[in-house]
Design an enzyme around this catalytic site. Structure first.
Site, PDB file in Angstrom:
ATOM      1  N   ARG A  40       0.781   0.947   3.054  1.00 40.47           N
ATOM      2  CA  ARG A  40       0.897   2.137   3.955  1.00 40.47           C
ATOM      3  C   ARG A  40      -0.139   2.859   3.500  1.00 40.47           C
ATOM      4  O   ARG A  40      -0.001   4.069   4.284  1.00 40.47           O
ATOM      5  CB  ARG A  40       2.051   2.438   3.940  1.00 40.47           C
ATOM      6  N   TYR A  75      -1.608  -2.254   6.431  1.00 42.08           N
ATOM      7  CA  TYR A  75      -1.047  -2.175   7.654  1.00 42.08           C
ATOM      8  C   TYR A  75      -2.234  -1.083   8.485  1.00 42.08           C
ATOM      9  O   TYR A  75      -2.167  -1.043   9.624  1.00 42.08           O
ATOM     10  CB  TYR A  75       0.273  -1.343   7.524  1.00 42.08           C
ATOM     11  N   GLU A 149      -4.528 -13.855  11.658  1.00 46.24           N
ATOM     12  CA  GLU A 149      -3.253 -14.333  11.985  1.00 46.24           C
ATOM     13  C   GLU A 149      -2.904 -14.255  13.393  1.00 46.24           C
ATOM     14  O   GLU A 149      -3.349 -13.206  13.935  1.00 46.24           O
ATOM     15  CB  GLU A 149      -2.242 -13.694  11.079  1.00 46.24           C
ATOM     16  N   ASP A 183       1.925 -17.786  12.919  1.00 45.86           N
ATOM     17  CA  ASP A 183       3.103 -17.122  12.362  1.00 45.86           C
ATOM     18  C   ASP A 183       4.126 -17.544  13.595  1.00 45.86           C
ATOM     19  O   ASP A 183       4.123 -17.502  14.719  1.00 45.86           O
ATOM     20  CB  ASP A 183       3.009 -15.513  12.333  1.00 45.86           C
ATOM     21  N   HIS A 186       5.666 -14.646  15.796  1.00 44.77           N
ATOM     22  CA  HIS A 186       4.478 -14.033  16.488  1.00 44.77           C
ATOM     23  C   HIS A 186       4.297 -15.019  17.748  1.00 44.77           C
ATOM     24  O   HIS A 186       4.068 -14.499  19.023  1.00 44.77           O
ATOM     25  CB  HIS A 186       3.514 -13.342  15.900  1.00 44.77           C
ATOM     26  N   HIS A 220       3.145 -18.599   8.602  1.00 43.74           N
ATOM     27  CA  HIS A 220       4.181 -17.562   8.328  1.00 43.74           C
ATOM     28  C   HIS A 220       5.481 -18.109   9.066  1.00 43.74           C
ATOM     29  O   HIS A 220       5.590 -18.268  10.138  1.00 43.74           O
ATOM     30  CB  HIS A 220       3.887 -16.460   8.895  1.00 43.74           C
ATOM     31  N   HIS A 235      11.389 -10.389  13.363  1.00 45.47           N
ATOM     32  CA  HIS A 235      11.720 -11.602  12.586  1.00 45.47           C
ATOM     33  C   HIS A 235      13.086 -11.639  12.180  1.00 45.47           C
ATOM     34  O   HIS A 235      14.015 -10.549  11.834  1.00 45.47           O
ATOM     35  CB  HIS A 235      10.934 -11.397  11.207  1.00 45.47           C
TER      36      HIS A 235
HETATM   37 MN    MN Z   1       3.027 -12.849   9.810  1.00 41.53          MN
HETATM   38 ZN    ZN Z   2       0.879 -10.336   9.188  1.00 35.15          ZN
HETATM   39 MN    MN Z   3       5.883  -9.616  12.411  1.00 34.02          MN
END
Ligand code: MN
Ligand code: ZN
Ligand code: MN
Length: 288
Positions: A40, A75, A149, A183, A186, A220, A235
């Site tokens: 962060r 992030y 990703e 992922d 996602h 993921h 998730h």
């Molecule tokens: Mn992920």
């Molecule tokens: Zn990610």
């Molecule tokens: Mn996510």
């Protein structure tokens, strides 16, 4: 069979990089993902030599393969940002993350491609490719691959279809330094239904046609709290969401899927991840 699967979780680095291999084994894993710094913050620094040496010694001691060790980018980074100051800071921090990976001997750095914030997907894709090229140029001698990703189609996020990844890769001058991640949460958010054999076949075909299956370096592994196509990015523990036990059993039945390391980004910390790892092995029983 159990031993050919590479499986682990996103691990905390609060006790130091050097503790990650042991904690991975303690939760029943043989693969891991970490942040290369506080995710962060814009600040990041290279780990000191003592930590690096301990980390590498522990990778060997706990038998973790570097092909199953991943970093996940912070992030704040947004290579698609139309704001020049944010884009420049993103390039600088991503460069530092590549250097941290290289110092640790970690070969794969996973990033979210970026959000265009209203400037449009085409403009975003161009900025992403330009940012990646700048980072690759500055780190030309380093053996670090950046994994794009797939994200949930939420807000102005880019990278919810592999056609978008293909366009990014085609625009860069360093295609050999790019790979992809899938992922499962996602992807489910974006409408990829891995609960059926046809769904997984279509997904694998799409990845292969767009970027080449050889570029798929990590999965993921996350269940989804919301139904197919919901685009919520929430998730869930493996088997407790809308993909579910039967959905994952179907997904795991594909050899192309089992060949790639699986990293959990499910809720909770090490204890919950240990439970999820056990559950994954239970689902795997009888798959092959
Ligand atoms: Mn992920
Ligand atoms: Zn990610
Ligand atoms: Mn996510």
């Amino acid at each position: 069979m159990k031993f050919e699967i590479k499986l682990g979780a996103h691990m905390p680095i609060s006790k130091g990089f050097d503790k990650v291999p042991e904690e991975t084994v303690n939760i029943g894993g043989n693969a891991f993902q970490i942040f290369p710094h506080n995710a962060r913050q814009w600040r990041a620094k290279l780990p000191d030599r003592k930590v690096v040496n301990l980390f590498k010694r522990n990778m060997k001691k706990y038998g973790i393969d570097y092909e199953a060790a991943f970093c996940h980018s912070g992030y704040l980074i947004n290579l698609a940002s139309p704001k020049e100051d944010v884009w420049k800071k993103s390039v600088d921090l991503l460069e530092m993350e590549v250097r941290i990976c290289a110092a640790l001997g970690i070969r794969y750095l996973n990033i979210h491609p970026g959000s265009h914030l209203g400037a449009g997907i085409d403009a975003g894709i161009e900025l992403i490719a330009k940012g990646l090229d700048e980072v690759f140029k500055r780190t030309e001698n380093l053996d670090v691959i950046i994994l794009l990703e797939n994200v949930a189609p939420k807000g102005s996020a880019i990278g919810f279809k592999y056609e978008q990844m293909k366009r990014i890769i085609d625009l860069t001058s360093y295609p050999d330094r790019l790979g992809v991640t899938y992922d499962t949460c996602h992807g489910f958010d974006a409408g990829y239904d891995i609960r059926t054999p046809e769904g997984v076949r279509n997904l694998l075909n799409e990845i292969d046609e767009m970027v080449g299956l050889g570029r798929l370096k990590m999965i993921h592994l996350n269940d989804s709290k919301f139904p197919l196509g919901a685009a919520k990015d929430r998730h869930e523990f493996i088997g407790f969401g809308h993909i579910g036990v039967d959905g994952f059993r179907n997904f795991f039945s594909f050899e192309e899927v089992r060949k790639v390391p699986w990293i959990l980004e499910t809720p909770g910390g090490n204890e919950e991840h240990a439970q999820d790892i056990k559950r994954v092995f239970e689902i795997l029983e009888g798959v092959v």
